[in-house]
Scaffold this active site. Structure first.
Site, PDB file in Angstrom:
ATOM      1  N   GLU A 172       3.766  -4.027  -2.183  1.00  0.00           N
ATOM      2  CA  GLU A 172       3.858  -2.814  -1.375  1.00  0.00           C
ATOM      3  C   GLU A 172       2.504  -2.120  -1.287  1.00  0.00           C
ATOM      4  O   GLU A 172       2.069  -1.706  -0.215  1.00  0.00           O
ATOM      5  CB  GLU A 172       4.890  -1.847  -1.955  1.00  0.00           C
ATOM      6  CG  GLU A 172       5.128  -0.664  -1.003  1.00  0.00           C
ATOM      7  CD  GLU A 172       5.681   0.567  -1.702  1.00  0.00           C
ATOM      8  OE1 GLU A 172       6.436   1.293  -1.061  1.00  0.00           O
ATOM      9  OE2 GLU A 172       5.325   0.811  -2.865  1.00  0.00           O
ATOM     10  N   GLU A 213       5.411   6.466  -5.105  1.00  0.00           N
ATOM     11  CA  GLU A 213       4.934   7.513  -6.010  1.00  0.00           C
ATOM     12  C   GLU A 213       4.063   8.536  -5.278  1.00  0.00           C
ATOM     13  O   GLU A 213       4.097   9.729  -5.596  1.00  0.00           O
ATOM     14  CB  GLU A 213       4.154   6.907  -7.183  1.00  0.00           C
ATOM     15  CG  GLU A 213       3.722   7.950  -8.196  1.00  0.00           C
ATOM     16  CD  GLU A 213       3.168   7.360  -9.482  1.00  0.00           C
ATOM     17  OE1 GLU A 213       2.523   8.130 -10.239  1.00  0.00           O
ATOM     18  OE2 GLU A 213       3.359   6.168  -9.732  1.00  0.00           O
TER      19      GLU A 213
END
Length: 328
Positions: free
Chosen positions: A127, A92
């Site tokens: 992540e 993102e």
């Protein structure tokens, strides 16, 4: 400048017998159902349930500068929701930086299927943890949500049997690859006042910095936080001394404790402390022996009444002392 990262390898890999849960999450055993495309930035949307909630503007500007100079080294990962509709699984920040640069398209690994809720959330958590992109409050909130998701998964899988096991923090630790101690340290952050949590999210405090707040009341935590972060009148070392002074029972007032630290009168006299400890121990022993010697067998009713009144006074003092010790 952001460090260059290797390209994603989409080649299928065979899962070995010793592969861990987290290894399986990031294996390419589903690569046949994904492909690399250049897709419109405007067709992509963020995942509202992902664990990361804070995006630092300066950090995004730096990332945008890196993308402008070096390009996108590692594609983002998305799932396809419909025709020309995609939702981000990973990346993102890279997507937001691309929007800042006005990019029309971005390279993305597009998956034709969605993960189950738990697997998807674990992938996002891991992540962010590996990239150190999550602040500790987001990590704690993520762990709490993961626990709820795992519990729901367990109940759904065993609904027909009407028997399911309660998900524990140990289960969450094993699933995410954390130690149980680390999970405990992080989840305690959610018990702190909102202003303390906000400072952690902004980077003013770390989880380690807030450990000194444990065993203080919420009011004391707020006052100590204000002195440390807002007013800036205490160093981290002085903040610890103030907290220790309060925990020793010297005072319940943060202001008084700060004054003691600044005057240097908070120092604990170990010799005096040992003397008090020995005196208390002797007093408790003597009280126990005295109570053992008390007998009501030969007392008249009037004498028993007097003894009862004396014992009730002792009990009142003991209750007061116990209450004081319990509140510290």
């Amino acid at each position: 400048m952001a460090r260059k990262r290797p390209l994603v390898d989409l080649t299928p890999t065979r899962k070995t017998r010793n592969t861990t849960d987290l290894d399986a999450l990031f294996s390419a055993d589903s690569a046949e159902k994904s492909h690399l495309l250049s897709i419109p930035v405007s067709a992509i949307e963020a995942d509202p349930t992902q664990p990361r909630t804070v995006f630092d503007d300066q950090s995004l500007q730096e990332l945008a500068g890196s993308l402008k100079q070096d390009g996108l080294i590692q594609p983002i990962e998305v799932i396809q929701l419909g025709r020309n509709r995609y939702q981000i699984v990973h990346g993102e920040r890279r997507w937001r930086a691309a929007k800042l640069l006005g990019w029309e398209k971005i390279s993305a690994i597009v998956r034709k299927f969605d993960y189950d809720k738990v697997t998807k959330f674990v992938r996002q958590m891991v992540e962010n943890i590996q990239r150190e992109d999550l602040n500790d409050v987001d990590r704690a909130a993520g762990l709490l949500r993961l626990k709820d998701l795992m519990q729901g998964e367990s109940q759904a899988a065993n609904d027909s049997k009407k028997t399911w096991r309660k998900t524990t923090w140990a289960d969450v630790a094993d699933r995410i690859g954390y130690s149980r101690q680390r999970v405990s340290q992080l989840t305690k952050l959610l018990q702190l006042p909102e202003e303390v949590q906000a400072s952690i999210m902004q980077g003013s405090l770390s989880e380690r910095d807030t450990r000194i707040f444990h065993r203080l009341t919420a009011r004391q935590q707020r006052a100590l936080h204000r002195a440390r972060v807002v007013d800036g009148i205490l160093s981290q070392a002085e903040t610890k001394r103030v907290a220790d002074y309060i925990k020793r029972g010297a005072t319940q007032s943060v202001a008084v404790a700060i004054q003691a630290v600044q005057n240097g009168t908070d120092k604990f006299d170990k010799n005096r402390g040992e003397q008090i400890k020995e005196q208390n121990s002797r007093s408790v022993t003597q009280l126990g022996r005295s109570l053992e010697r008390i007998s009501a067998e030969t007392l008249s009713p009037a004498e028993q009444t007097i003894l009862l009144a004396d014992l009730q006074q002792v009990q009142t003092k003991l209750d007061q002392l116990i209450q004081t010790l319990s509140s510290n």
